[in-house]
Design a protein around this motif. Structure first.
Motif, PDB file in Angstrom:
ATOM      1  N   SER A 855       0.855  -1.204   0.000  1.00 18.16           N
ATOM      2  CA  SER A 855       0.000   0.000   0.000  1.00 18.16           C
ATOM      3  C   SER A 855       0.877   1.235   0.000  1.00 18.16           C
ATOM      4  N   GLU A 857       1.420   5.032   1.487  1.00 17.03           N
ATOM      5  CA  GLU A 857       1.117   5.729   2.730  1.00 17.03           C
ATOM      6  C   GLU A 857      -0.042   6.731   2.514  1.00 17.03           C
ATOM      7  N   PHE A 903      -7.356  -0.732   7.305  1.00 12.92           N
ATOM      8  CA  PHE A 903      -6.619   0.505   7.570  1.00 12.92           C
ATOM      9  C   PHE A 903      -7.241   1.595   6.694  1.00 12.92           C
ATOM     10  N   THR A 906      -3.185   4.382   5.765  1.00 12.50           N
ATOM     11  CA  THR A 906      -1.986   3.658   6.241  1.00 12.50           C
ATOM     12  C   THR A 906      -0.882   4.623   6.600  1.00 12.50           C
ATOM     13  N   ASP A 910       2.903   1.320   9.875  1.00  9.43           N
ATOM     14  CA  ASP A 910       2.042   0.140   9.851  1.00  9.43           C
ATOM     15  C   ASP A 910       2.728  -1.044   9.174  1.00  9.43           C
ATOM     16  N   GLU A 911       3.860  -0.833   8.533  1.00 11.01           N
ATOM     17  CA  GLU A 911       4.522  -1.925   7.823  1.00 11.01           C
ATOM     18  C   GLU A 911       4.996  -2.979   8.827  1.00 11.01           C
ATOM     19  N   VAL A 929       4.296  -0.763   3.129  1.00 14.17           N
ATOM     20  CA  VAL A 929       3.756   0.595   2.928  1.00 14.17           C
ATOM     21  C   VAL A 929       4.815   1.448   2.247  1.00 14.17           C
TER      22      VAL A 929
END
Length: 1550
Positions: A855, A857, A903, A906, A910-911, A929
């Motif tokens: 994903s 950020e 989420f 993100t 969060d990674e 992320v």
């Protein structure tokens, strides 16, 4: 007597079906209509069998009747005289065109009898002869049933009720009620018959009168259809109070007694109270109250301040009723002028025949003091002289001692007595004709003129009386509120107020000591309201003490009222009688304090313990001249205090006394009772003591109770209560109330409430390894119960926990296994309550494991897996082996078998590694992320309020879910904030920025942020509101200006949003903001605010009350006229005003015109008619004014008449109306006539004329005059004019009168005379005479020039004739004559015609015939003779007749006479005497006196000539201005001349 009267079409029959001896009498028939009345009578003799005996009749004469002595046999009077109809007027007769309500002109008189016997009631009723009139008699408000012993008569307005025998049971209120279609009137009187013990009225039958009553009841029930056997006699029916005999209003002379009475019915017996001007009347020396079946009130020695309202109130438990009447006190008249001369007490003998006079003597009988007899002694008529005494206060007498000059009080008394007298002259005027009125006024003024001439020898010119136009709608002035005497201190302001009505509106004149007042700055009068005039005297002094009189005058009459003004210095006031201590018992009805001051009318106030008290339900205050009273009502313990009476003008002057209140004996009137109360409810204990001031204490067991959240105690009027709140077990026990030695107890017992199951157990499914929680809830706490598993008692352990949380019982099972699956129950044995639920344990498998996710950020990311069970919520998520908790950004979602970790945005942090644990299984994945960078950061902004501001930031990536915040608060997109993104650029727009939006704004992209500050400077409002003051109902406009024209704001009033409506609106015009209140009201007052963001501007709105400056006046107009109602307010341009008639608002239309010019509001009623008569109201909010419109009906007094007119002449139609200046519409053959050259319409007051000039045949027809709804018509006939007798030729001598005459076909028609074709005008030469049809032309003193052709022109016809004039010829000429002085000479001449006109002249001046010069004519001979010729007679004498003339000279030989003293010039003032005097040389001669060369006519009385030998005088007695000139005297041949100059007199105007 049974009578029958029939009458139709001018015939009437009177029948007596079964005559008896008592019917023998004279019978009179009276016929009445508007024109008058006539009577005829006859005698009826009924022969009675000698065996029959007439019943004995007794005559009882009560007080107020008369016993006669020496009464001759009465002459039988006609019926209308016996019934008193000689007092009736024409208006009392029935007129079907009028709305005549019933009216009793003579009311019933009460009758009191000591024993049973005959009773007689009579009254007189109008209108007489009304066929719709219904007369009924009532007893105590119920119809009087017919009976043999009752006789009712109603004929010619005479109504009577006779009881042959009245018994005690007949006592009550007797009422005669008259009703027709226009209204109702009634009159009442009391009949009181004392019970006689010896009289037995009851039946002697064994069952008494019950049998008869039973028969009556059965008959009544049968008639009404009700059940028999039911009687209402078993219990008296309760009824509300009812005043069946209402008191009547009274007008009483000051110092006399006012009497009121009433009869009240109702059960239970009502309590009756009397009130005077709102004050309860207590029995005293001045107020007498008594009851004998009738309630009586007598006010003795009434004073002027007793004027007002008397109210009687009847109260009972079933209700209340009241009735209010007026009491009017007339001031006594001043008869001191009468006392100046002793009245002649000798009775004047009356010579009037046919009348019998009488004296009244009261005779007291022992034992009959309550009912006096009066005896009448008849004798010759005597004039009764009534004398009245005046009543004055001592201070008035002492003040007015100096005002005893002659005629002072006579002037006051004369005016006052004239005003007191009923204005009978006005009523007479309405009945007389116009000629009678003028004759009456002429005689009256002539008599007054002669009287003044005799008194002062003054010549008064006779003035024609002004013709008064009267109408039936006029009313003489009537004073409703008289002026009252005032006593004031120097430099005070005093007002005298009079209320007077009349039609037309009367004018008021004010008099001081009989002299009319004139307005000034200090003394003036005005009309504060309709019908009220107020005299104001400012800064009064002792000289202002006087008699004040007001006279109200209009054309219909006058009325007056008079009072005294006493100005006196403030005397020293003290109390001559002090208050005395009083003692009363609690709950007594009343205690009265009384004190007296040395001066009357002193203003005082009352105090209790030095605190002011006021009149009301608790206290009654009253002052009677010097005496002052305070009554304390319904005595209570708290009334024990010191009471003071204090003079208002000086607080130091006071008197005090104490009221001692003795309390009632203390005892318990109500004991405590045992109570049983449900748990948690409140318990109430109540005890009652006999005294309200007593206090006590409460105990629970032996412990004293005080007020708290648990216990509430109160006491009121002797009642003491204890409330025990939220009752529990420990509150049970004995409660005691103690007051002194008195004690009472009661117990409180608690009732347990039943336990109920509110939330039972329910089935539960959990995953293996999870925690299972089972709950149950009861209605009460601390319920004892047992948890069971498969009906086995369950015990607590490391994995099994039992928790009690108040009403909730919980069972917790940790790390559940399949062995824990079972049926769990909770049992309460004491309440027989049981509830169960099944626990199921599932084994979970992961069907789809988690997958790795990448994903950017700031964007959304979702981790998802699928398990074998549905909707499992007991799952756990881990991030890098740390347990995750849900938040707004990270959410855990269960949807069926799918488990998700979402989420929303993100972060780079969060990674990492994520794991899901469900029961005993788990699944894992990784999240990657990609970081985001801010390429361009936010920049700081500065703006003004209400402006729009935009922040902008640029990122390395697009599509980022960005977040904006202000002061750590996330901002959401909406009307205020616009959040947008275009590629990598992200913007935030703030709309209408306000001061409170100032601060630091932050942009969030994942964990990356950018911040900038916003500074808001300057206000949003550039021009503030201004305070505003408007008048009520005007338009209020509040206005301000904002910086941003697009900015939106709001209006506030007193901090609250303005409630907009049709009346309250807001306007936006560019940057200008307005608040408009179309019609302001008092409730609109307040503080108004306009707010834009945080900027505010405030202003106050004040609303001034609008008042009426000049109110409406009643209007009286005539039909077809325009009525104008006008009202002036204190403020201009006021809106929302309404004109109302009969509850309906009037709008501008063809009928009504409503206008407003500045402060003046006007409403016009056009073309008024009788339907417009009503009350018209002006309303403006709560402000209102009323006035009445009276419309007088027009009548045609003189109708148009048929007219016959000649061709080409003028025709006129005339009519007269009853009122001035009424528009009239003229019609010809139903077509309206407009004014033109031929038709003229003239109007002058009541007279209206239509003139048609140059009438021709087309004008023949019907002419109609329209006045409102009235009309009258007449015909015009046109005829041609012709000559019926032509002229004849005429031949006359010169100087004679030549007459030409002819006749025409119509009387008095216009004509024209021509001479040789030229029109002749009336002059001394030509006289035109018209006598009916005869027309004459007379040519005076004809001459040769008058010979001509004369033509008569009349209409289209003409005739001619010739006039020939024959000249005069002198046949014998005059001859010269010689004479000596004192000779007599004669000139003689002959002519050819007799009867001619001639002249004698001397030196060209005509000679007038006198004693000395005589002119004679006999047939054809004419002579002039002069006696006593003197030298001055010499000259040329000429005779002329027409064109002929002859002349001759007279020569007089004069004696030589010389003037030894000549006459001299004189200068004389007008109206004085002038004397010319001369002296001659010879005695006893006769000189000739001349003025301006002409001999004086000494025959006038003004000229006096005296001769004394040589001296001669000429005296002019009263010189005039015309006497000025040259005077000469001739004696022989000598002459003396002088001038007379006359000067005007100086005139002095005084």
């Amino acid at each position: 007597m049974s009578l029958r009267i029939e009458g139709t079409k001018g015939e009437a029959k009177f029948q007596i079906p079964s005559p008896v001896g008592a019917d023998s009498a004279w019978y009179t028939a009276t016929a009445i209509n508007k024109a008058g009345r006539d009577t005829t009578r006859c005698r009826v003799n009924v022969e009675v069998d000698s065996a029959m005996r007439e019943p004995e009749r007794k005559l009882i004469i009560t007080k107020g009747t008369y016993k006669a002595k020496e009464i001759a046999a009465p002459e039988l009077e006609p019926l209308h005289q016996r019934y008193g109809q000689e007092q009736w007027e024409e208006g009392d007769l029935y007129d079907k065109e009028k709305q005549q309500k019933p009216q009793f002109k003579k009311k019933l008189t009460s009758v009191r009898m000591k024993r049973f016997g005959p009773a007689h009631f009579e009254c007189r009723l109008t209108p007489i002869g009304d066929p719709t009139m219904v007369v009924e008699w009532l007893h105590d408000g119920k119809p009087l049933d017919a009976a043999n012993r009752l006789r009712m008569v109603n004929e010619f307005g005479y109504c009577s009720l006779d009881y042959e025998v009245a018994y005690a049971r007949d006592s009550g209120v007797v009422t005669c009620r008259a009703t027709n279609k226009f209204g109702v009137d009634q009159t009442s009187a009391t009949l009181i018959v004392k019970d006689e013990k010896g009289l037995v009225e009851e039946t002697q039958l064994p069952e008494g009168r019950k049998g008869a009553h039973r028969i009556d009841e059965i008959e009544r029930m049968a008639h009404e259809g009700g059940p028999t056997g039911v009687s209402a006699d078993e219990e008296t029916e309760k009824t509300k109070p009812d005043i069946v005999l209402v008191p009547e209003s009274a007008r009483v002379l000051e110092g006399e007694t006012a009497r009121f009475r009433c009869r009240v019915t109702g059960y239970p017996t009502p309590k009756v109270n009397w009130y005077l001007n709102g004050q309860l009347i207590r029995k005293s020396k001045r107020y007498r109250l008594r009851y004998d079946g009738i309630y009586y009130l007598e006010i003795v020695d009434v004073k002027s301040y007793d004027s007002g309202e008397v109210k009687v109130v009847a109260d009972s438990p079933l209700g209340s009723t009241e009735h209010v009447v007026k009491i009017e006190i007339q001031q006594r008249e001043d008869f001191r002028s009468v006392l100046r001369r002793a009245p002649d007490t000798r009775a004047s003998e009356s010579t009037e025949s046919g009348r019998t006079g009488f004296d009244i003597m009261k005779v007291d009988r022992p034992g009959e003091s309550s009912q006096l007899k009066e005896v009448v002694k008849l004798k010759k008529t005597q004039r009764v002289v009534h004398e009245k005494t005046s009543e004055e206060s001592d201070e008035l007498k002492s003040k007015f001692k100096r005002r005893t000059e002659e005629g002072f009080y006579e002037s006051i008394s004369a005016v006052e007595l004239k005003s007191r007298r009923k204005d009978e002259s006005y009523e007479d005027l309405l009945k007389k004709t116009k000629e009678d009125l003028l004759h009456h006024l002429k005689e009256k003024e002539e008599a007054e003129r002669k009287l003044l001439e005799e008194q002062g020898n003054v010549t008064i010119p006779t003035i024609k009386p002004e013709r008064i136009q009267l109408s039936p709608s006029m009313e003489a002035p009537k004073i409703l509120e008289r002026i009252t005497s005032k006593t004031v201190a120097p430099m005070d302001e005093v007002q005298f107020r009079v209320r007077v009505v009349g039609r037309p509106e009367p004018e008021c004149q004010w008099f001081k000591n009989g002299v009319q007042l004139e307005k000034s700055d200090r003394i003036y009068w005005y009309w504060p309201e309709d019908h009220v005039c107020e005299l104001v005297i400012r800064d009064v002094t002792a000289e202002d003490s006087a008699s004040i009189m007001v006279k109200a005058i209009n054309v219909a009459g006058e009325a007056s009222s008079h009072a005294f003004l006493l100005v006196q210095g403030k005397a020293t006031v003290n109390f001559t009688q002090n208050l005395e201590d009083e003692t009363a018992n609690e709950k007594d009805t009343m205690v009265t304090f009384e004190c007296e001051t040395n001066e009357p009318f002193v203003k005082v106030k009352w105090m209790k313990n030095n605190t002011d008290i006021f009149s009301g339900d608790k206290y009654r205050m009253h002052s009677d001249r010097k005496v002052h009273f305070l009554s304390v009502l319904v005595i209570e313990i708290k009334d024990d205090a010191q009471y003071s009476c204090v003079v208002i003008d000086d607080d130091s002057i006071r008197t005090s006394a104490r009221l001692h209140v003795e309390g009632a004996a203390l005892e318990l009137t109500r004991m405590l009772e045992n109570i049983e109360v449900p748990e948690t409810y409140s318990g109430e204990f109540e005890v009652e003591l006999s005294r309200e001031d007593a206090e006590g204490m409460w105990y629970f067991g032996d412990k004293e109770i005080s007020s708290s959240s648990k216990y509430a105690m109160s006491s009121r009027r002797g009642r003491h209560s204890l409330s025990v709140k939220d009752v529990k077990k420990e509150d049970q026990g004995k409660y005691t109330f103690v007051c002194g030695d008195l004690r009472t107890s009661g117990s409180l017992k608690m009732k347990l409430r039943p336990v109920t199951l509110m939330h039972p157990l329910s089935d539960l499914t959990v995953c293996e390894g999870d925690i299972a929680q089972l709950e149950v809830k009861f209605s009460q706490e601390n319920v004892e119960g047992t948890w069971m598993k498969n009906d086995q008692v369950l015990s607590a352990s490391d994995s099994v926990h039992m928790v009690i949380d108040k009403l909730v019982h919980k069972l917790l099972l940790e790390n559940v296994t399949r062995d824990d699956a079972a049926v769990y129950s909770f049992v309460v044995p004491a309440q027989d309550i049981s509830t169960s639920g099944k626990l199921s344990v599932q084994t979970i498998d992961v069907l789809v494991p988690l997958k790795d996710v990448s994903s950017i950020e700031g964007t959304k990311a979702v981790l998802e897996t699928k398990v074998s069970a549905q909707d499992i919520t007991s799952v756990k998520w881990y991030h890098n082996d740390k347990l995750l908790t849900a938040s707004d950004r990270v959410q855990m979602v269960t949807k069926g078998a799918k488990q998700r970790l979402v989420f929303n945005r993100t972060y780079a942090s969060d990674e990492g590694q994520y794991k899901l644990v469900v029961g005993k299984v788990d699944t894992s994945c990784s999240l990657t992320v990609e970081e985001v960078h801010i390429v361009r950061h936010l920049e700081d902004k500065v703006c003004s309020e209400s402006q729009n501001v935009m922040f902008e930031v640029e990122l390395s990536h697009s599509g980022i879910d960005a977040v904006w915040s202000l002061k750590n608060q996330h901002l959401k997109a909406g009307p205020k904030y616009k959040i947008e993104s275009r590629g990598n650029v992200y913007t935030l727009t703030i709309v209408d920025t306000m001061k409170d939006e100032e601060g630091q704004y932050t942009f969030h992209a994942g964990e990356k942020t950018s911040s900038a500050s916003l500074c808001v400077s300057g206000g949003a409002i550039t021009r503030p509101l201004q305070d505003l003051t408007v008048a009520e109902s005007q338009t209020a406009q509040l206005e301000c200006e904002v910086a941003n024209a697009r900015a939106e704001g709001r209006w506030l009033k007193e901090g609250q949003p303005v409630d907009f409506s049709d009346n309250v609106v807001s306007e936006v015009e560019g940057a200008v903001r307005r608040l408009l209140i179309i019609i302001t009201r008092p409730q609109d007052v307040g503080e108004y605010t306009y707010q834009v963001a945080n900027s505010k501007t405030t202003a106050n709105l004040r609303v001034e009350a609008v008042k009426i400056k000049k109110t409406l006046r009643n209007q009286t107009v005539t039909e077809t006229q325009e009525a104008v109602f006008s009202l002036e307010l204190t403020h201009a341009h006021v809106k929302g005003a309404q004109w109302i008639k009969n509850g309906v608002e009037l709008q501008t239309s063809d009928k009504y015109e409503v206008t407003c010019e500045g402060m003046v509001h006007t409403m016009k009623v056009k073309n008024c008619n009788t339907q417009d008569e009503s009350v018209y109201s002006f309303k403006l909010g709560k402000l209102s004014a009323n006035s009445r419109l009276n419309v007088e009906t027009i009548k045609i007094v003189k109708k148009v008449k048929d007219v016959t007119s000649l061709l080409d002449s003028t025709a006129s139609f005339e009519m007269s109306l009853s009122h001035d200046d009424i528009p009239v519409k003229w019609m010809f053959n139903n077509v309206e006539i407009r004014p033109s050259n031929q038709c003229k319409i003239l109007t002058e007051k009541k007279a209206h004329k239509l003139i048609i000039q140059n009438v021709n045949l087309s004008n023949t027809g019907e002419y109609t005059a329209l006045v409102g709804h009235l009309r009258c018509s007449a015909n015009l006939t046109v005829e041609a004019l012709r000559v019926t007798k032509p002229l004849e030729n005429v031949e006359v001598p010169e100087t004679h009168v030549a007459t030409l005459e002819c006749e025409v076909s119509h009387f008095n028609v216009p004509s024209t005379w021509l001479k040789n074709g030229v029109e002749i005008e009336m002059s001394e030469k030509f006289r035109i005479v018209v006598q009916g049809k005869l027309h004459q032309l007379k040519i005076m003193n004809t001459s040769n020039e008058d010979s001509a052709e004369y033509t008569f022109v009349c209409g289209n016809d003409r005739v001619s004739a010739t006039v020939t004039i024959n000249p005069i010829m002198i046949t014998s000429m005059l001859k010269d004559l010689n004479a000596q002085e004192r000779d007599t000479i004669t000139f003689e001449v002959n002519v050819n015609y007799e009867g001619i006109t001639y002249k004698w002249l001397k030196n060209g001046v005509e000679i007038k015939s006198s004693d000395r010069c005589q002119v004679r004519s006999k047939q054809l001979t004419h002579t002039l003779s002069i006696r006593n010729v003197h030298f001055g007679d010499g000259g040329e004498y000429q005779f002329t007749a027409g064109s002929a003339a002859t002349a001759a000279n007279l020569f007089v030989e004069a004696r030589v006479i010389e003037f030894t003293k000549k006459i001299k010039d004189l200068k004389i003032t007008e109206k004085k005497r002038a004397t010319f005097e001369c002296e001659v040389s010879e005695p006893n001669i006769q000189p000739m006196w001349m003025k301006d060369g002409q001999e004086l006519d000494l025959s006038e009385e003004r000229y006096v000539v005296q001769a004394e030998k040589f001296v001669h005088r000429l005296m002019i007695q009263t010189v005039r201005m015309s006497d000025a000139g040259e005077y000469s005297v001739v004696a022989g041949s000598s002459m003396s001349k002088a001038h007379l100059i006359v000067e005007g007199r100086d005139i002095r105007i005084t």
